[in-house]
Structure formats: C-alpha cells, structure tokens
Design a protein around this motif. Structure first.
Motif, PDB file in Angstrom:
ATOM      1  N   UNK A  32      -5.510   5.823  -1.573  1.00  0.00           N
ATOM      2  CA  UNK A  32      -6.772   5.464  -1.229  1.00  0.00           C
ATOM      3  C   UNK A  32      -7.960   5.921  -2.633  1.00  0.00           C
ATOM      4  N   UNK A  33      -7.636   6.891  -2.892  1.00  0.00           N
ATOM      5  CA  UNK A  33      -8.461   7.461  -4.109  1.00  0.00           C
ATOM      6  C   UNK A  33      -8.251   6.492  -5.400  1.00  0.00           C
ATOM      7  N   UNK A  34      -7.000   6.271  -5.592  1.00  0.00           N
ATOM      8  CA  UNK A  34      -6.745   5.471  -6.914  1.00  0.00           C
ATOM      9  C   UNK A  34      -6.980   3.907  -6.632  1.00  0.00           C
ATOM     10  N   UNK A  35      -7.194   3.464  -5.332  1.00  0.00           N
ATOM     11  CA  UNK A  35      -7.076   2.328  -4.849  1.00  0.00           C
ATOM     12  C   UNK A  35      -5.895   1.251  -5.639  1.00  0.00           C
ATOM     13  N   UNK A  36      -4.981   1.972  -5.497  1.00  0.00           N
ATOM     14  CA  UNK A  36      -3.663   1.454  -6.081  1.00  0.00           C
ATOM     15  C   UNK A  36      -2.590   1.903  -5.373  1.00  0.00           C
ATOM     16  N   UNK A  37      -1.402   0.989  -4.939  1.00  0.00           N
ATOM     17  CA  UNK A  37      -0.118   1.276  -4.624  1.00  0.00           C
ATOM     18  C   UNK A  37       0.451   2.471  -5.425  1.00  0.00           C
ATOM     19  N   UNK A  38       0.968   3.636  -4.571  1.00  0.00           N
ATOM     20  CA  UNK A  38       1.822   4.599  -5.373  1.00  0.00           C
ATOM     21  C   UNK A  38       3.054   4.786  -4.744  1.00  0.00           C
TER      22      UNK A  38
END
Length: 231
Positions: A49-55
């Motif tokens: 959610x913080x990076x707005x990116x799948x991790x």
C-alpha cells in the motif's frame, strides 16, 4: 474485536533501502511479515500500500521479531536474491537479548530441529529422519544490569532456529516463553532483532549492506552505546 497493536512511526519511516528492483524495511516487532491465519495487518500488505506496487517476499521474520526484511519489486529480483539465500551467500546478523549469559563467550551450535505442535520447533536426536540440521554462530557482546547481548550469525535457516538453539543452551531470548524464558513481554514480542543484511544487487552485482536501527525500547537502549562503540 481485540485492539490492534500500535507500531511506531509510519511505513515510510521503516524504509531502509529502495530502488526499482528491491525495497527493505525495518519490521516492527509484533507485525507479521506476510499474511497469516489470524488475518492481522502484515508488512507485505502495508508495504504494498505504501509503495503502490506489488511486492514479492524473499525471506521472512517471525511475528515477534524486529529488523531488516527485503522484498522484491519484480519477480526476477525476488528470484535472484532468493537464490543467494539458498546458496548461503547472504550475510545476516541478529542481535539477541538473553537473561542468562552462555557459558562460552563464542561458540558454534549444531542441533537437529523438527516441527512440533503449536507452531514450534523442537530439538531432537540426529537419528530422527524428520529433523533438519541447524547451525549458528554466536558471540557475547556485553551486559546491562540484568541482561546480556549476543550477536548471532545463521549458517542454516530453519524455523525458529535461533530461538530454539539459544533456549537449548539455557540462554532463551528475553520474552520468549515458548523456548524457556520465564515470562513473556507484555506485547508478546521477543527481544530478537535482525540487525544487518548484505546481498549482491540483482542488476549491478554490487554488494548492498543494510543495518536496521534498534527498537526504541528501554531494554534495547541500554545496549545502544555498546554497539556504537564497537562500530
């Protein structure tokens, strides 16, 4: 519903390293690294959610443990660094606060572990075919009024390995009732911290060395000057 635990700062405050391939966080003790059966907020979810990116998870830390944890931003980066863990070229050190100082100030511990009931690991005889060999090195760093600080380097990476092996030599980690400490910490954390992590960058190949600041707790602050003087 029970109150959710409160963690210090915001996710952006926990970031230790980031580029277009990887991101590393200083995980708060008490937060799961990845989704668990309890459905609690977990670092993977919070970080995405913080990076707005799948991790993509590369390794894990137990819920009650704090410290450095690394995620891939791309599946290829995840796979490349995971291979380094499997090849044991990753350098990883932990700090453990224990109530009883070990008899030896430095030692190599070898035990055989198998999974037990209650999400635990237990030490068994080497003849047990379900057991896996567990090896670590530890070094005594110093003492406060009541506790002792150990530096631990894993040679193998077994479930609950540090916790079980230190418990087996009579030096369980502070707060770790599962492995022999006399009482738990009020927030159910234990005083084990993933302090450093070093790996080869999946693109450049250069060595990346990360260090996670200690938890802002009095028991850890008692050792902070000791670590500063040794660095």
């Amino acid at each position: 519903m029970p109150d959710q635990p409160k963690f210090p700062g915001r996710p952006g405050d926990w970031v230790l390293y980031k580029d277009n391939q990887l991101i590393a966080f200083n995980k708060p003790a008490g937060m799961p690294a990845v989704p668990d059966k309890k459905g609690s907020p977990n670092l993977l979810q919070v970080a995405a959610a913080y990076t707005r990116h799948d991790l993509f998870p590369i390794h894990r830390l137990d819920r009650p443990v704090s410290g450095v944890i690394l995620f891939g931003k791309k599946p290829a980066a995840q796979a490349q660094v995971t291979e380094q863990f499997q090849a044991r070229t990753i350098e990883k050190t932990y700090l453990a606060i224990v109530g009883e100082r070990p008899e030896q100030d430095e030692d190599i511990l070898v035990h055989f572990l198998r999974e037990a009931k209650g999400n635990n690991a237990e030490i068994v005889d080497s003849s047990d075919k379900t057991a896996k060999r567990a090896e670590l090195r530890y070094r005594y760093l110093g003492s406060s009024d009541r506790y002792h600080l150990l530096e631990v380097v894993l040679v193998t990476g077994r479930k609950h390995q540090i916790r079980a092996q230190l418990g087996a030599i009579g030096s369980p980690i502070r707060g770790d009732e599962k492995y022999g400490f006399k009482r738990g910490n009020p927030d159910r954390t234990i005083d084990l911290h993933a302090y450093t992590l070093a790996f080869d960058h999946p693109i450049s190949g250069s060595r990346v060395e990360l260090q996670a600041p200690l938890p802002e707790e009095p028991v850890w602050e008692a050792f902070s000057s000791l670590l500063t003087s040794r660095s």
